[in-house]
Design a protein around this motif. Structure first.
Motif, PDB file in Angstrom:
ATOM      1  N   ILE A 234       0.647  -0.992  -0.210  1.00  0.00           N
ATOM      2  CA  ILE A 234      -0.286   0.022   0.226  1.00  0.00           C
ATOM      3  C   ILE A 234       0.917   1.382  -0.039  1.00  0.00           C
ATOM      4  O   ILE A 234       0.526   2.358  -0.505  1.00  0.00           O
ATOM      5  CB  ILE A 234      -0.871  -0.123   1.240  1.00  0.00           C
ATOM      6  CG1 ILE A 234      -2.295   0.956   0.998  1.00  0.00           C
ATOM      7  CG2 ILE A 234      -0.507   0.311   2.495  1.00  0.00           C
ATOM      8  CD1 ILE A 234      -3.222   0.675   1.890  1.00  0.00           C
TER       9      ILE A 234
ATOM     10  N   ALA B 231       2.690   1.771  -3.740  1.00  0.00           N
ATOM     11  CA  ALA B 231       1.490   2.054  -4.581  1.00  0.00           C
ATOM     12  C   ALA B 231       0.911   3.336  -4.339  1.00  0.00           C
ATOM     13  O   ALA B 231      -0.412   3.491  -4.406  1.00  0.00           O
ATOM     14  CB  ALA B 231       0.759   0.783  -4.902  1.00  0.00           C
TER      15      ALA B 231
ATOM     16  N   TYR C  98       0.591   6.148  -5.674  1.00  0.00           N
ATOM     17  CA  TYR C  98      -0.109   6.913  -6.821  1.00  0.00           C
ATOM     18  C   TYR C  98      -1.635   6.386  -6.968  1.00  0.00           C
ATOM     19  O   TYR C  98      -2.459   6.856  -7.376  1.00  0.00           O
ATOM     20  CB  TYR C  98       0.542   7.026  -7.852  1.00  0.00           C
ATOM     21  CG  TYR C  98       1.878   8.033  -7.804  1.00  0.00           C
ATOM     22  CD1 TYR C  98       1.612   9.301  -8.182  1.00  0.00           C
ATOM     23  CD2 TYR C  98       2.949   7.390  -7.166  1.00  0.00           C
ATOM     24  CE1 TYR C  98       2.557  10.192  -8.212  1.00  0.00           C
ATOM     25  CE2 TYR C  98       3.978   8.193  -7.134  1.00  0.00           C
ATOM     26  CZ  TYR C  98       3.756   9.499  -7.394  1.00  0.00           C
ATOM     27  OH  TYR C  98       4.815  10.521  -7.490  1.00  0.00           O
ATOM     28  N   THR C  99      -1.816   5.097  -6.353  1.00  0.00           N
ATOM     29  CA  THR C  99      -3.356   4.408  -6.459  1.00  0.00           C
ATOM     30  C   THR C  99      -4.136   4.893  -5.442  1.00  0.00           C
ATOM     31  O   THR C  99      -5.335   4.566  -5.440  1.00  0.00           O
ATOM     32  CB  THR C  99      -2.959   2.966  -6.432  1.00  0.00           C
ATOM     33  OG1 THR C  99      -2.756   2.586  -5.066  1.00  0.00           O
ATOM     34  CG2 THR C  99      -1.968   2.355  -7.519  1.00  0.00           C
ATOM     35  N   ILE C 100      -3.595   5.296  -4.498  1.00  0.00           N
ATOM     36  CA  ILE C 100      -4.470   5.686  -3.054  1.00  0.00           C
ATOM     37  C   ILE C 100      -5.750   6.528  -3.239  1.00  0.00           C
ATOM     38  O   ILE C 100      -6.794   6.207  -3.187  1.00  0.00           O
ATOM     39  CB  ILE C 100      -3.757   6.107  -1.880  1.00  0.00           C
ATOM     40  CG1 ILE C 100      -2.584   5.398  -1.515  1.00  0.00           C
ATOM     41  CG2 ILE C 100      -4.519   6.596  -0.799  1.00  0.00           C
ATOM     42  CD1 ILE C 100      -2.694   3.998  -1.188  1.00  0.00           C
TER      43      ILE C 100
ATOM     44  N   PRO D 134      -7.070   7.297  -6.547  1.00  0.00           N
ATOM     45  CA  PRO D 134      -8.234   6.563  -7.180  1.00  0.00           C
ATOM     46  C   PRO D 134      -8.987   5.298  -6.714  1.00  0.00           C
ATOM     47  O   PRO D 134     -10.164   4.962  -6.941  1.00  0.00           O
ATOM     48  CB  PRO D 134      -7.346   6.388  -8.592  1.00  0.00           C
ATOM     49  CG  PRO D 134      -6.275   6.643  -8.524  1.00  0.00           C
ATOM     50  CD  PRO D 134      -5.935   7.384  -7.061  1.00  0.00           C
ATOM     51  N   ILE D 135      -8.087   4.621  -5.928  1.00  0.00           N
ATOM     52  CA  ILE D 135      -8.746   3.613  -5.499  1.00  0.00           C
ATOM     53  C   ILE D 135      -9.597   3.495  -4.014  1.00  0.00           C
ATOM     54  O   ILE D 135     -10.572   3.267  -3.788  1.00  0.00           O
ATOM     55  CB  ILE D 135      -7.763   2.546  -5.373  1.00  0.00           C
ATOM     56  CG1 ILE D 135      -7.073   2.176  -6.562  1.00  0.00           C
ATOM     57  CG2 ILE D 135      -8.134   1.093  -4.663  1.00  0.00           C
ATOM     58  CD1 ILE D 135      -8.042   1.422  -7.654  1.00  0.00           C
ATOM     59  N   LEU D 136      -8.851   4.412  -3.097  1.00  0.00           N
ATOM     60  CA  LEU D 136      -9.412   4.566  -1.578  1.00  0.00           C
ATOM     61  C   LEU D 136     -10.173   5.566  -1.632  1.00  0.00           C
ATOM     62  O   LEU D 136     -10.541   5.981  -0.440  1.00  0.00           O
ATOM     63  CB  LEU D 136      -8.307   4.025  -0.899  1.00  0.00           C
ATOM     64  CG  LEU D 136      -7.629   2.932  -0.883  1.00  0.00           C
ATOM     65  CD1 LEU D 136      -6.318   2.675  -0.066  1.00  0.00           C
ATOM     66  CD2 LEU D 136      -8.650   1.709  -0.289  1.00  0.00           C
TER      67      LEU D 136
ATOM     68  N   LEU E 149      -7.070   5.427   7.878  1.00  0.00           N
ATOM     69  CA  LEU E 149      -6.699   4.454   6.554  1.00  0.00           C
ATOM     70  C   LEU E 149      -5.568   3.767   7.169  1.00  0.00           C
ATOM     71  O   LEU E 149      -5.680   2.169   7.084  1.00  0.00           O
ATOM     72  CB  LEU E 149      -6.286   5.027   5.182  1.00  0.00           C
ATOM     73  CG  LEU E 149      -5.980   4.046   4.117  1.00  0.00           C
ATOM     74  CD1 LEU E 149      -7.040   2.977   3.976  1.00  0.00           C
ATOM     75  CD2 LEU E 149      -5.538   4.890   2.853  1.00  0.00           C
TER      76      LEU E 149
ATOM     77  N   TYR F  10      -5.824  -0.408   7.823  1.00  0.00           N
ATOM     78  CA  TYR F  10      -5.118  -1.282   7.006  1.00  0.00           C
ATOM     79  C   TYR F  10      -4.171  -2.315   8.143  1.00  0.00           C
ATOM     80  O   TYR F  10      -4.129  -3.623   8.013  1.00  0.00           O
ATOM     81  CB  TYR F  10      -3.895  -0.633   6.197  1.00  0.00           C
ATOM     82  CG  TYR F  10      -3.495  -1.581   5.242  1.00  0.00           C
ATOM     83  CD1 TYR F  10      -4.096  -2.154   4.204  1.00  0.00           C
ATOM     84  CD2 TYR F  10      -2.138  -1.891   4.963  1.00  0.00           C
ATOM     85  CE1 TYR F  10      -3.631  -2.986   3.363  1.00  0.00           C
ATOM     86  CE2 TYR F  10      -1.312  -2.770   4.184  1.00  0.00           C
ATOM     87  CZ  TYR F  10      -2.208  -3.292   3.090  1.00  0.00           C
ATOM     88  OH  TYR F  10      -1.748  -4.312   2.189  1.00  0.00           O
TER      89      TYR F  10
END
Lengths: 213, 213
Positions: A175, A178, A180-182, A184-186, A195, A199
């Protein structure tokens, strides 16, 4: 026995001078702000308020500086692990504390995970070997000790500590790898404390149930 | 519904010409042999037996070429995932097949894991966004569907599918991310078929037990 040998590597490291510590602090602060390791020695010197010649004097070059930063992290984290192993608590409690310890360390120092990978994959073999000795081998020895304790207590299955290292650390670090995904994804701008807590709880539940006999 | 929307992204991709496929094969072959993405367009052209001008024609630049390679992987993997979701088997069987599917994909294409990270962290935002759309969102939709099925069947707890994505993919990919540690830690020169099978079994046991109610 393997554990003590691996942990003792950490303890033989010499103490760093105040200027060297200041340079490491500046490096950590700069790396925390970026997503790559493209940081120049003059930027680090400027941030620290010291002369960049001191970096060469203490660390030789950027790789030496990064390695020294990881060694400082390793000393802190491995000290904490040693205390954890010796605590008079059950194996599942130890593993719970350890999981939040890893995730909190990545959260405090967002570059830590990437820097370990970078040093293992891209640095000189001597630096890469040093990172393996100071982080990975001591952790696997600690896992071996905690698994043995848990099997004796009847709360863990026997699993391979090295495979547990890869699966557990991979779970904790992905997590952060990545980031840069936080968004758009979360749907949060960054890994918040909330968060992070969710996690930690998620990984703990999976791993602790996953190790039950 | 979210799942179909995410998966349909993959199906709208246009078919590539035979020359473009040859260039992707050459890129995959070269990336499989190295640990970085420092591969030049002329090396790729030479390996493919085609003119490097064709790379610019089909893909624009190296980032476009890498993105197209990931799109080809995504089509294969997401097709497989779609079939898996529709199979008339229990949720735990689906997840077992999926875990060996991820680990086998990384084992076949050792660059895949690093390339996904590289594109998410270092590429243009449009490429990074595309990787998230083609790999991560469809996988999380599939996890949501499998978790729902498992909860209905009484064999899974309800967990957050996005958090499961990070923890599960992190578990599967870390051993491939850390290939330089394999020899000093696991005492084999590379990830052999036997080690891969042991790792699949290890991750399956942890995750399946970890999801039990």
């Amino acid at each position: 026995m393997a554990r003590s040998a691996a942990l003792s590597v950490i303890e033989t490291d010499k103490k760093l001078s105040a200027s060297a510590e200041t340079l490491l602090d500046a490096t950590a602060a700069l790396l925390s702000q970026r997503s790559t390791f493209d940081v120049s020695l003059s930027e680090i010197a400027k941030r620290s308020g010291l002369n960049s010649a001191l970096i060469k004097y203490y660390f030789g070059n950027k790789e030496g500086l990064f390695l020294a930063l990881l060694e400082r992290h390793a000393r802190q984290e491995m000290d904490a692990l040693k205390h954890l192993v010796e605590m008079p608590i059950s194996a599942d409690e130890k593993l719970k504390i350890h999981i939040s310890g890893i995730i909190n360390a990545y959260h405090r120092s967002p570059y830590l995970n990437r820097l370990i990978h970078f040093m293992i994959e891209s640095a000189q073999p001597t630096s890469s070997g040093r990172v393996i000795e100071m982080f990975i081998k001591p952790m696997i020895s600690v896992y071996e000790s905690i698994i043995n304790q848990g099997v004796t207590e009847g709360i863990f299955r026997r699993v391979d500590p090295a495979l547990l290292y890869y699966s557990l650390v991979g779970s904790c670090d992905h997590i952060f790898h990545a980031t840069y995904t936080i968004e758009p994804i979360l749907h949060v701008a960054r890994i918040t404390d909330d968060l992070k807590r969710r996690y930690v709880a998620h990984v703990r539940e999976i791993v602790l149930r996953g190790l039950a006999p």
